[in-house]
Write a protein that holds these residues in place. Sequence first.
Motif, PDB file in Angstrom:
ATOM      1  N   THR A   1     -55.288 -34.041  52.083  1.00 61.29           N
ATOM      2  CA  THR A   1     -56.031 -33.116  53.075  1.00 61.29           C
ATOM      3  C   THR A   1     -55.131 -31.852  53.464  1.00 61.29           C
ATOM      4  OG1 THR A   1     -55.192 -33.876  55.068  1.00 61.29           O
ATOM      5  CG2 THR A   1     -57.505 -34.982  54.066  1.00 61.29           C
ATOM      6  N   GLN A   2     -53.715 -31.683  52.875  1.00 61.22           N
ATOM      7  CA  GLN A   2     -52.956 -30.847  53.214  1.00 61.22           C
ATOM      8  C   GLN A   2     -52.996 -29.624  52.281  1.00 61.22           C
ATOM      9  OE1 GLN A   2     -51.559 -30.974  56.248  1.00 61.22           O
ATOM     10  NE2 GLN A   2     -53.121 -32.578  56.641  1.00 61.22           N
ATOM     11  N   SER A   3     -52.474 -28.563  52.654  1.00 57.88           N
ATOM     12  CA  SER A   3     -52.310 -27.511  51.687  1.00 57.88           C
ATOM     13  C   SER A   3     -51.017 -27.609  50.874  1.00 57.88           C
ATOM     14  CB  SER A   3     -52.197 -26.090  52.452  1.00 57.88           C
ATOM     15  OG  SER A   3     -50.919 -26.121  53.179  1.00 57.88           O
ATOM     16  N   VAL A   4     -50.726 -26.891  49.859  1.00 55.71           N
ATOM     17  CA  VAL A   4     -49.424 -26.959  49.024  1.00 55.71           C
ATOM     18  C   VAL A   4     -48.321 -26.656  49.974  1.00 55.71           C
ATOM     19  CG1 VAL A   4     -48.277 -25.778  47.333  1.00 55.71           C
ATOM     20  CG2 VAL A   4     -50.654 -26.185  46.916  1.00 55.71           C
ATOM     21  N   PHE A   5     -48.430 -25.664  50.779  1.00 55.04           N
ATOM     22  CA  PHE A   5     -47.386 -25.347  51.762  1.00 55.04           C
ATOM     23  C   PHE A   5     -47.028 -26.506  52.647  1.00 55.04           C
ATOM     24  CE2 PHE A   5     -45.263 -23.538  55.435  1.00 55.04           C
ATOM     25  CZ  PHE A   5     -44.407 -22.583  54.739  1.00 55.04           C
TER      26      PHE A   5
ATOM     27  N   VAL B   1     -49.521 -20.263  45.125  1.00 59.95           N
ATOM     28  CA  VAL B   1     -50.752 -21.197  45.445  1.00 59.95           C
ATOM     29  C   VAL B   1     -50.502 -21.817  46.509  1.00 59.95           C
ATOM     30  CG1 VAL B   1     -51.632 -21.482  43.176  1.00 59.95           C
ATOM     31  CG2 VAL B   1     -49.805 -22.996  43.923  1.00 59.95           C
ATOM     32  N   LYS B   2     -49.780 -21.195  47.606  1.00 62.18           N
ATOM     33  CA  LYS B   2     -49.201 -22.269  48.858  1.00 62.18           C
ATOM     34  C   LYS B   2     -50.323 -22.553  49.648  1.00 62.18           C
ATOM     35  CE  LYS B   2     -47.233 -18.156  51.550  1.00 62.18           C
ATOM     36  NZ  LYS B   2     -48.371 -18.134  52.548  1.00 62.18           N
ATOM     37  N   ASP B   3     -51.565 -21.579  49.629  1.00 64.29           N
ATOM     38  CA  ASP B   3     -52.282 -21.805  50.926  1.00 64.29           C
ATOM     39  C   ASP B   3     -53.348 -22.676  50.399  1.00 64.29           C
ATOM     40  OD1 ASP B   3     -50.904 -20.612  53.057  1.00 64.29           O
ATOM     41  OD2 ASP B   3     -51.737 -18.662  51.980  1.00 64.29           O
ATOM     42  N   GLN B   4     -53.526 -22.979  49.114  1.00 64.39           N
ATOM     43  CA  GLN B   4     -54.669 -23.865  48.487  1.00 64.39           C
ATOM     44  C   GLN B   4     -54.295 -25.319  48.710  1.00 64.39           C
ATOM     45  OE1 GLN B   4     -55.362 -23.598  44.197  1.00 64.39           O
ATOM     46  NE2 GLN B   4     -54.950 -21.453  44.376  1.00 64.39           N
TER      47      GLN B   4
ATOM     48  N   LEU C   1     -54.944 -28.056  42.703  1.00 62.69           N
ATOM     49  CA  LEU C   1     -54.122 -27.472  41.533  1.00 62.69           C
ATOM     50  C   LEU C   1     -54.272 -28.389  40.287  1.00 62.69           C
ATOM     51  CD1 LEU C   1     -50.709 -27.515  43.548  1.00 62.69           C
ATOM     52  CD2 LEU C   1     -52.222 -25.697  42.969  1.00 62.69           C
ATOM     53  N   PRO C   2     -54.131 -27.879  39.207  1.00 60.96           N
ATOM     54  CA  PRO C   2     -54.208 -28.470  37.868  1.00 60.96           C
ATOM     55  C   PRO C   2     -53.250 -29.450  38.073  1.00 60.96           C
ATOM     56  CG  PRO C   2     -53.157 -26.209  37.380  1.00 60.96           C
ATOM     57  CD  PRO C   2     -53.531 -26.297  39.048  1.00 60.96           C
ATOM     58  N   TYR C   3     -53.256 -30.638  37.177  1.00 55.81           N
ATOM     59  CA  TYR C   3     -52.537 -32.002  37.215  1.00 55.81           C
ATOM     60  C   TYR C   3     -50.995 -31.607  37.018  1.00 55.81           C
ATOM     61  CZ  TYR C   3     -51.733 -36.528  35.767  1.00 55.81           C
ATOM     62  OH  TYR C   3     -51.353 -37.796  35.808  1.00 55.81           O
TER      63      TYR C   3
ATOM     64  N   ARG D   1     -47.768 -32.482  39.832  1.00 58.35           N
ATOM     65  CA  ARG D   1     -46.671 -32.999  39.591  1.00 58.35           C
ATOM     66  C   ARG D   1     -45.195 -32.375  39.896  1.00 58.35           C
ATOM     67  NH1 ARG D   1     -46.491 -37.801  38.002  1.00 58.35           N
ATOM     68  NH2 ARG D   1     -48.326 -38.739  36.709  1.00 58.35           N
ATOM     69  N   ARG D   2     -45.522 -31.061  39.706  1.00 56.15           N
ATOM     70  CA  ARG D   2     -44.211 -30.085  40.128  1.00 56.15           C
ATOM     71  C   ARG D   2     -44.355 -30.148  41.712  1.00 56.15           C
ATOM     72  NH1 ARG D   2     -42.610 -24.657  37.552  1.00 56.15           N
ATOM     73  NH2 ARG D   2     -42.620 -25.883  35.595  1.00 56.15           N
ATOM     74  N   LEU D   3     -45.346 -30.291  42.426  1.00 51.20           N
ATOM     75  CA  LEU D   3     -45.553 -30.093  43.790  1.00 51.20           C
ATOM     76  C   LEU D   3     -44.882 -31.390  44.255  1.00 51.20           C
ATOM     77  CD1 LEU D   3     -46.273 -28.907  46.475  1.00 51.20           C
ATOM     78  CD2 LEU D   3     -48.586 -29.774  46.110  1.00 51.20           C
TER      79      LEU D   3
END
Lengths: 355, 280
Positions: free
Chosen positions: B118-122, B168-171, B176-178, B182-184
């Motif tokens: 449920t959390q953003s990238v950031f 894409v930090k606020d998404q 995100l694509p797969y 993984r990078r995140l």
Amino acid sequence: MDSNKKRDLAASVILIALLFLIITVLEQLLPKTSMIFTVLKKGSIYALVAVSMNLLNGFTGLFSLGQAGFMLLGAYTYGILTIPVSARAAVYQYYNGGIVQFALPVFAAILLAGVVAAFFAYLIGLPVLHLKSDYLAIATLGFAEIIRAIFQWDKIGALTNGSNLLRKFPIFHSTLFPFAVSAVCIGIIVLLINSTYGRAFKAIRDDEVAAEAMGINLAHHKRLAFTISSFFAGISGALLAMFQTTVQASQFKSAMTYEILLIVVIGGVGSITGSCISSFLFVACSEWWLRFLDNSDTFIGSIHLSMLRPGFRKVVFSVVIMAIVLLYQKGIMGDKEFSISKIREKLKKKKAEDE
Amino acid sequence: MSDRVLELKDITLQFGGVVAVNSLSMHVDRGEIVSLIGPNGAGKTTAFNAITGVYVPTNGCILFEGKKIVENYPHGKMKKLYAGSDNGKYTQHIEPTPDAITKLGVARTFQNIRLWKTQSVFDNVLIAKHLRRTSNVFTATFRLNAAEEKKQREETAELLNILGLYSVKDQNCTTLPYGLQRRLEIARALATEPKLLLLDEPAAGMNPQETLELTEFIGKIRDDFKLTVCMIEHHMDLVMNISDRIYVLNFGALIAKGTPEEIQANPTVIAAYLGEDKNA
Ligand SMILES: Nc1ncnc2c1ncn2[C@@H]1O[C@H](COP(=O)(O)OP(=O)(O)OP(=O)(O)O)[C@@H](O)[C@H]1O
Ligand SMILES: [Mg+2]
């Protein structure tokens, strides 16, 4: 992003100030006994305990069913500590005036109501929070039942007045009092949720394994959330005591916990504003708007509505609740918060689409 | 002199009668990239779970930077079921929780992505900074930790910048694509400020182009963050390109170890693993 946050903060401050103003004006205009004050008082108390339950169920992913028990602890702590010394002989008439022979100031007692509830929560949490979260529900439900029985036990009547009422403690007269206390407490919970600890709670809710692997101590954080949640349940218990003017252990049945759970679910699990809105709606429905259903002498024109009789309100109320739960499966607010900037954005988008 | 970051000694991990890891000894030195390979079900992820404190090994001990962090010996119900040979060398019971091991400086990613959905990238990265806080719940609630909060936010932004996720930090992380998810996960692991990074199949589900990028990326973060990396992977070109050394597991047991060249020439490995269609 940041300017939006500031705008939201300003908007909430203005909104709360406005509410206080409206209540002050209403108190001047309407008679003291008006139903709207009952709803506002009880609604604000329920809002606090609902938000405290949401902190646990909605934000940390722990399922606890002990709210009524912690409210009982809060209510009794407040009552026992604030009954004026001169009134103790009358209140504890079967127990020689009781063993507590002093009275604390109101705010100190309210704070202690929270502390006592939090202390018991901490003790329960020690063994239980290491287990899977279902055990917490069972343990807290059991705790609430046991504590209710213990407080009616006449062996400790010198402290709790056994199964007799506690009364004659200081109460509030203005609706502003429970409103202000609840607003401050809910404000603190919101601050907590938006802090680094609140983020850790949400991480535990979303994925415990990942949270633990990223260095979040599960037992510690769960215990924190549980203790803090119970602290505020205790405070709302103190407020409830003041609202009712008397305290008796038998009122704090598990049905009370389910009412609060219902408020949380209807408002939206994980939404603070949802819990607040649904508290007032819930109390208004159950105490006020559906009252006429209990009145067997209701007429529409000259037709006597023979279905109406005492208790019918509860039937309709249950149907309304079921309808809401079916229609809004995620509650009124889902896990979103009510915010001015979001509404503005939506309006802007709509405008752009229209053009 | 070599600087041992991680050492596993005789690690056996049984689930009841199932021996998932069988007397595994391995080590990783500072600055190395070491790969752990083997067919499906060989016990690779289980080995990671033993290192990170998710499961307690049935027998054996694990050292991190020379300090014993995990140790166990067959006792209780396991005494009868224990299938290994060296019973008696280890006598202590040291069983830390995963968060304690992460605090020491071991971070991991998961084979099946486990972001906070449920959390953003950031926020996914920011939350992983929680363990390095100095604030307590009181100071954090009443914003007495504003300086630390600001610093953590800046560090998070910087980390996202380095890993190319800032835009894409606020998404929400699930949008995100797969490959980026993984990078995140790697970004989140780095946010805990690890010395040792454990990657569980970082290239799973990636196409050859993405895998190539990942190869460079892992080398880069190893240098930039002064990391030691231990990696589970099925993509053989990635493993052979990047690894300093390789350990090969089969049915829980170590069947070979060595440099990529040695492993590629090892007949046992070829029979057990490379002979399969895995390296396609
Ligand atoms: N929690 C568990 N309970 C019981 N058995 C388990 C558990 N976890 C793993 N196993 C078993 O242990 C063995 C090793 O599993 P593991 O996940 O470590 O394999 P792996 O090498 O990571 O395989 P893959 O390449 O498929 O990821 C398997 O036989 C698996 O079924
Ligand atoms: Mg695996």
